[in-house]
Design a protein around this motif. Structure first.
Motif, PDB file in Angstrom:
ATOM      1  N   MET A   1      47.330  35.010  45.423  1.00 33.92           N
ATOM      2  CA  MET A   1      46.951  35.696  46.753  1.00 33.92           C
ATOM      3  C   MET A   1      45.613  35.824  47.081  1.00 33.92           C
ATOM      4  O   MET A   1      45.305  35.596  48.321  1.00 33.92           O
ATOM      5  CB  MET A   1      48.137  36.950  47.017  1.00 33.92           C
ATOM      6  CG  MET A   1      49.542  36.704  47.167  1.00 33.92           C
ATOM      7  SD  MET A   1      50.271  38.061  47.570  1.00 33.92           S
ATOM      8  CE  MET A   1      50.908  38.695  45.626  1.00 33.92           C
ATOM      9  N   ALA A   2      44.979  36.416  46.142  1.00 36.45           N
ATOM     10  CA  ALA A   2      43.606  36.731  46.469  1.00 36.45           C
ATOM     11  C   ALA A   2      42.750  35.632  46.549  1.00 36.45           C
ATOM     12  O   ALA A   2      41.839  35.571  47.222  1.00 36.45           O
ATOM     13  CB  ALA A   2      42.989  37.436  45.046  1.00 36.45           C
ATOM     14  N   ARG A   3      43.059  34.401  45.879  1.00 38.19           N
ATOM     15  CA  ARG A   3      42.420  33.073  46.110  1.00 38.19           C
ATOM     16  C   ARG A   3      42.648  32.582  47.581  1.00 38.19           C
ATOM     17  O   ARG A   3      41.792  32.015  47.913  1.00 38.19           O
ATOM     18  CB  ARG A   3      42.915  32.098  45.033  1.00 38.19           C
ATOM     19  CG  ARG A   3      42.078  32.426  43.757  1.00 38.19           C
ATOM     20  CD  ARG A   3      42.493  31.000  42.836  1.00 38.19           C
ATOM     21  NE  ARG A   3      43.797  30.759  42.759  1.00 38.19           N
ATOM     22  CZ  ARG A   3      44.778  31.258  41.635  1.00 38.19           C
ATOM     23  NH1 ARG A   3      44.504  32.197  41.021  1.00 38.19           N
ATOM     24  NH2 ARG A   3      45.988  30.819  41.736  1.00 38.19           N
ATOM     25  N   THR A   4      43.805  32.961  47.949  1.00 36.29           N
ATOM     26  CA  THR A   4      44.340  32.081  49.459  1.00 36.29           C
ATOM     27  C   THR A   4      44.032  33.180  50.638  1.00 36.29           C
ATOM     28  O   THR A   4      44.309  32.757  51.588  1.00 36.29           O
ATOM     29  CB  THR A   4      45.400  31.650  49.296  1.00 36.29           C
ATOM     30  OG1 THR A   4      46.394  32.608  48.951  1.00 36.29           O
ATOM     31  CG2 THR A   4      45.818  30.412  48.108  1.00 36.29           C
ATOM     32  N   ALA A   5      43.639  34.290  50.410  1.00 33.54           N
ATOM     33  CA  ALA A   5      43.347  35.278  51.252  1.00 33.54           C
ATOM     34  C   ALA A   5      42.295  34.867  52.382  1.00 33.54           C
ATOM     35  O   ALA A   5      41.280  34.493  51.690  1.00 33.54           O
ATOM     36  CB  ALA A   5      43.287  36.627  50.834  1.00 33.54           C
ATOM     37  N   PRO A   6      42.435  35.033  53.556  1.00 32.12           N
ATOM     38  CA  PRO A   6      41.366  34.815  54.501  1.00 32.12           C
ATOM     39  C   PRO A   6      40.340  35.750  54.503  1.00 32.12           C
ATOM     40  O   PRO A   6      40.382  36.794  54.065  1.00 32.12           O
ATOM     41  CB  PRO A   6      41.872  34.932  56.106  1.00 32.12           C
ATOM     42  CG  PRO A   6      43.076  35.918  55.735  1.00 32.12           C
ATOM     43  CD  PRO A   6      43.642  35.793  54.284  1.00 32.12           C
ATOM     44  N   SER A   7      38.864  35.043  54.724  1.00 30.95           N
ATOM     45  CA  SER A   7      37.972  35.979  54.446  1.00 30.95           C
ATOM     46  C   SER A   7      37.815  36.956  55.590  1.00 30.95           C
ATOM     47  O   SER A   7      38.485  36.694  56.602  1.00 30.95           O
ATOM     48  CB  SER A   7      36.587  35.129  54.519  1.00 30.95           C
ATOM     49  OG  SER A   7      36.469  34.517  55.768  1.00 30.95           O
TER      50      SER A   7
ATOM     51  N   GLU B   1      52.521  39.957  33.720  1.00 28.78           N
ATOM     52  CA  GLU B   1      51.708  38.740  33.806  1.00 28.78           C
ATOM     53  C   GLU B   1      52.232  38.059  35.100  1.00 28.78           C
ATOM     54  O   GLU B   1      51.429  37.521  35.704  1.00 28.78           O
ATOM     55  CB  GLU B   1      52.076  37.897  32.763  1.00 28.78           C
ATOM     56  CG  GLU B   1      51.286  36.568  32.715  1.00 28.78           C
ATOM     57  CD  GLU B   1      49.853  36.582  32.652  1.00 28.78           C
ATOM     58  OE1 GLU B   1      49.407  35.517  33.167  1.00 28.78           O
ATOM     59  OE2 GLU B   1      49.419  37.583  32.520  1.00 28.78           O
ATOM     60  N   GLY B   2      53.625  38.170  35.291  1.00 29.58           N
ATOM     61  CA  GLY B   2      53.902  37.290  36.777  1.00 29.58           C
ATOM     62  C   GLY B   2      53.283  37.905  38.025  1.00 29.58           C
ATOM     63  O   GLY B   2      52.799  37.312  38.767  1.00 29.58           O
ATOM     64  N   MET B   3      53.363  39.410  37.764  1.00 33.17           N
ATOM     65  CA  MET B   3      52.579  40.130  39.197  1.00 33.17           C
ATOM     66  C   MET B   3      51.108  40.007  38.841  1.00 33.17           C
ATOM     67  O   MET B   3      50.558  39.526  40.136  1.00 33.17           O
ATOM     68  CB  MET B   3      52.679  41.649  38.892  1.00 33.17           C
ATOM     69  CG  MET B   3      52.112  42.455  39.724  1.00 33.17           C
ATOM     70  SD  MET B   3      52.482  42.097  41.620  1.00 33.17           S
ATOM     71  CE  MET B   3      54.230  43.118  41.643  1.00 33.17           C
ATOM     72  N   ARG B   4      50.674  39.781  37.954  1.00 28.17           N
ATOM     73  CA  ARG B   4      48.963  39.453  37.855  1.00 28.17           C
ATOM     74  C   ARG B   4      48.758  38.032  38.471  1.00 28.17           C
ATOM     75  O   ARG B   4      47.807  38.008  39.218  1.00 28.17           O
ATOM     76  CB  ARG B   4      48.560  39.670  36.393  1.00 28.17           C
ATOM     77  CG  ARG B   4      46.933  39.460  36.277  1.00 28.17           C
ATOM     78  CD  ARG B   4      46.693  39.272  34.674  1.00 28.17           C
ATOM     79  NE  ARG B   4      46.964  37.650  34.429  1.00 28.17           N
ATOM     80  CZ  ARG B   4      46.502  36.578  34.954  1.00 28.17           C
ATOM     81  NH1 ARG B   4      45.590  36.642  35.779  1.00 28.17           N
ATOM     82  NH2 ARG B   4      47.116  35.445  34.410  1.00 28.17           N
TER      83      ARG B   4
END
Length: 196
Positions: A187-193, A178-181
């Motif tokens: 990280m996916a929310r804050t990744a640059p487009s 769950e921690g990994m998820r």
């Protein structure tokens, strides 16, 4: 078995019972039934023998659950399955992990042993990356080992340190997963487009 194999088995027994620092060459001789000179003849030094015994114990430990790992390479299911295997064997592997921590904490007092164990880290990382990703060891690159291998090794060492320090508060396989998820989701929310 010959002297070489007897020494290795004796060293594995001593490592589990006494650790790296507490084991003398005479302890290994007593546990193996071999003679003192055969350590130098077959392994070069007691430290080299103890390192090989440590690596053999780690290999045996991993072999106990690697075949049971489920899920596609890189999936959360596989991540969880690997940790289930690690956790299931943590009682038996505790002395092995305690021995490796013992060497890490000796800093520069056992330079030959530290150097031998440090040289073996690549093999350990290779096995970990393969276990978590499903990629055969022979297909892994040096970059795979320096990145993913170091990451999985840090997770494994951290998990074992938690367990050695306080089993009651150590993370469970479900909690690690769950921690990994959550970490990946953050990280996916804050990744640059792609255009940035």
């Amino acid at each position: 078995m010959g002297h070489r194999e007897d020494l290795l088995e004796g060293a594995k027994k001593c490592l589990v019972e006494k650790g790296f620092v507490g084991t003398t060459a005479r302890d290994v001789v007593k546990a193996s039934g071999a003679n003192l000179a055969s350590i130098g003849y077959h392994y070069g030094s007691k430290d080299a023998l103890m390192t090989e015994a440590f690596l053999a114990l780690i290999q045996e430990w991993g072999d106990q659950f690697t075949a049971k790992v489920k899920g596609d390479g890189g999936s959360l299911e596989r991540f969880r399955s690997v940790w289930d295997g690690v956790h299931a064997g943590h009682e038996e592997s505790g002395p092995i992990w305690a021995a490796s921590m013992e060497v890490a904490l000796t800093r520069d007092r056992l330079p030959e042993l530290r150097a031998l164990l440090a040289a073996s880290q690549g093999e350990g990382r290779k096995g970990l990356v393969s276990m978590f990703t499903g990629v055969p060891e022979e297909d892994l690159t040096a970059e795979d080992l320096r990145t993913a291998g170091a990451f999985y090794q840090a997770l494994l060492n951290g998990f074992m340190l938690q367990w050695l320090f306080d089993p009651a508060s150590a993370a469970t396989p479900a909690e690690l997963t769950e921690g990994m998820r959550r970490a990946v989701a953050a990280m996916a929310r804050t990744a640059p487009s792609a255009g940035e």
